[in-house]
Design a protein around this motif. Structure first.
Motif, mmCIF file in Angstrom:
data_model
loop_
_atom_site.group_PDB
_atom_site.id
_atom_site.type_symbol
_atom_site.label_atom_id
_atom_site.label_comp_id
_atom_site.label_asym_id
_atom_site.label_seq_id
_atom_site.Cartn_x
_atom_site.Cartn_y
_atom_site.Cartn_z
ATOM 1 N N GLU A 207 5.752 2.185 12.054
ATOM 2 C CA GLU A 207 4.226 1.897 11.485
ATOM 3 C C GLU A 207 4.363 0.465 10.517
ATOM 4 O O GLU A 207 5.167 0.160 10.143
ATOM 5 N N PRO A 208 3.118 -0.261 10.854
ATOM 6 C CA PRO A 208 3.209 -1.491 10.540
ATOM 7 C C PRO A 208 3.086 -1.540 8.795
ATOM 8 O O PRO A 208 2.570 -0.406 8.252
ATOM 9 N N TYR A 209 3.741 -2.561 8.184
ATOM 10 C CA TYR A 209 3.891 -2.565 6.617
ATOM 11 C C TYR A 209 2.501 -2.621 5.915
ATOM 12 O O TYR A 209 2.380 -1.752 5.031
ATOM 13 N N ARG A 210 1.397 -3.083 6.571
ATOM 14 C CA ARG A 210 0.256 -3.054 5.847
ATOM 15 C C ARG A 210 -0.253 -1.595 5.936
ATOM 16 O O ARG A 210 -0.726 -1.213 4.695
ATOM 17 N N SER A 211 -0.028 -1.106 6.877
ATOM 18 C CA SER A 211 -0.679 0.443 6.877
ATOM 19 C C SER A 211 0.058 1.329 5.950
ATOM 20 O O SER A 211 -0.612 2.164 5.499
ATOM 21 N N VAL A 212 1.236 1.178 5.869
ATOM 22 C CA VAL A 212 2.086 1.973 5.015
ATOM 23 C C VAL A 212 1.789 1.521 3.478
ATOM 24 O O VAL A 212 1.503 2.460 2.747
ATOM 25 N N ALA A 213 1.579 0.309 3.461
ATOM 26 C CA ALA A 213 1.371 -0.278 1.968
ATOM 27 C C ALA A 213 -0.039 0.365 1.518
ATOM 28 O O ALA A 213 -0.214 0.708 0.276
ATOM 29 N N ASN A 214 -0.878 0.407 2.575
ATOM 30 C CA ASN A 214 -2.351 0.854 2.240
ATOM 31 C C ASN A 214 -2.286 2.413 1.622
ATOM 32 O O ASN A 214 -3.125 2.610 0.923
ATOM 33 N N ARG A 215 -1.511 2.985 2.309
ATOM 34 C CA ARG A 215 -1.655 4.370 2.161
ATOM 35 C C ARG A 215 -1.054 4.948 0.730
ATOM 36 O O ARG A 215 -1.428 5.836 0.147
ATOM 37 N N TYR A 216 -0.386 3.913 0.071
ATOM 38 C CA TYR A 216 0.102 4.322 -1.257
ATOM 39 C C TYR A 216 -0.183 3.104 -2.205
ATOM 40 O O TYR A 216 -0.016 2.045 -2.094
ATOM 41 N N ASP A 217 -0.939 3.641 -3.180
ATOM 42 C CA ASP A 217 -1.783 2.465 -4.316
ATOM 43 C C ASP A 217 -0.908 1.406 -4.764
ATOM 44 O O ASP A 217 -1.039 0.270 -4.799
ATOM 45 N N SER A 218 0.289 1.939 -5.026
ATOM 46 C CA SER A 218 1.368 1.271 -6.105
ATOM 47 C C SER A 218 2.177 0.394 -5.140
ATOM 48 O O SER A 218 2.736 -0.539 -5.620
ATOM 49 N N LEU A 219 2.225 0.249 -3.879
ATOM 50 C CA LEU A 219 3.004 -0.435 -2.831
ATOM 51 C C LEU A 219 2.057 -1.979 -2.519
ATOM 52 O O LEU A 219 1.091 -1.590 -1.747
ATOM 53 N N SER A 220 2.816 -3.009 -2.566
ATOM 54 C CA SER A 220 2.331 -4.046 -1.925
ATOM 55 C C SER A 220 2.954 -4.002 -0.591
ATOM 56 O O SER A 220 3.977 -3.703 -0.301
ATOM 57 N N GLN A 221 2.419 -4.954 0.178
ATOM 58 C CA GLN A 221 2.619 -5.176 1.901
ATOM 59 C C GLN A 221 4.216 -5.917 1.642
ATOM 60 O O GLN A 221 4.986 -5.501 2.350
ATOM 61 N N ALA A 222 4.287 -6.732 0.771
ATOM 62 C CA ALA A 222 5.648 -7.512 0.763
ATOM 63 C C ALA A 222 6.624 -6.622 0.073
ATOM 64 O O ALA A 222 7.832 -6.655 0.757
ATOM 65 N N ALA A 223 6.643 -5.531 -0.587
ATOM 66 C CA ALA A 223 7.700 -4.905 -1.219
ATOM 67 C C ALA A 223 7.858 -3.830 0.017
ATOM 68 O O ALA A 223 9.281 -3.497 0.092
#
Ligand code: ZN
Length: 165
Positions: free
Chosen positions: A24-40
């Motif tokens: 799964e792309p970073y962005r889509s994973v990051a978007n699912r969790y409020d506290s996570l940035s794509q970079a993280a």
């Protein structure tokens, strides 16, 4: 101090890891969790996922070998019970067959235990030192007609490189 990884510290870490391993792309994973940035998320995948995967694989292999070990042990217990019964009733053919089985169980056990015992470095060292001994024998033999040279080579060998890395 290295920056703390927000993904590793995340309560949903396992779900995140699964999503990343599934591609799964970073962005889509990051978007699912409020506290996570794509970079993280990206940093976590690059820096922490490989170790996690390696650990999981290792644990899986050890568990698999443990299962096999338990099977062989129970097989051996049953074989020995057959052997005992055969001996008690003087069934020599059966007893001999059980002994053969017991022996091959033992071989299997030894093999499994050898695989479980994760010391490849020991095996490598033994191999290296066997090669080294062979080389030393060849060297000493080759220098036989030159006692002086042989003497100094031997001195150099004993004094310095003794085959241990
Ligand atoms: Zn991480």
């Amino acid at each position: 101090m290295p920056r703390r990884c927000t993904v590793c510290a995340h309560p949903e870490r396992e779900a995140i890891n699964k999503a990343l391993v599934a591609g799964e792309p970073y962005r889509s994973v990051a978007n699912r969790y409020d506290s996570l940035s794509q970079a993280a998320v990206q940093r976590h995948e690059v820096n922490h996922i490989p170790a996690t995967l390696a650990k999981a694989k290792e644990a899986e292999e050890v568990a698999h070998a443990d299962g096999l070990l338990a099977d062989v042990r129970s097989l051996q217990a049953r074989t020995l019970a057959v052997l005992e019964a055969a001996e008690l009733s003087h069934e020599h053919r059966t007893a001999l067959a059980a002994i053969r089985e017991a022996r091959s169980n033992l071989e299997l056990l030894a093999k499994l235990l050898g695989e479980l015992d994760e010391r490849p470095s020991v095996a490598v060292n033994v191999l290296v030192s066997a090669e080294w001994l062979q080389l030393r024998t060849v060297l000493v033999g080759a220098l036989e007609p030159h006692p002086d040279a042989r003497e100094s080579v031997l001195r150099a060998i004993e004094g310095g490189g003794n085959g241990r890395a």
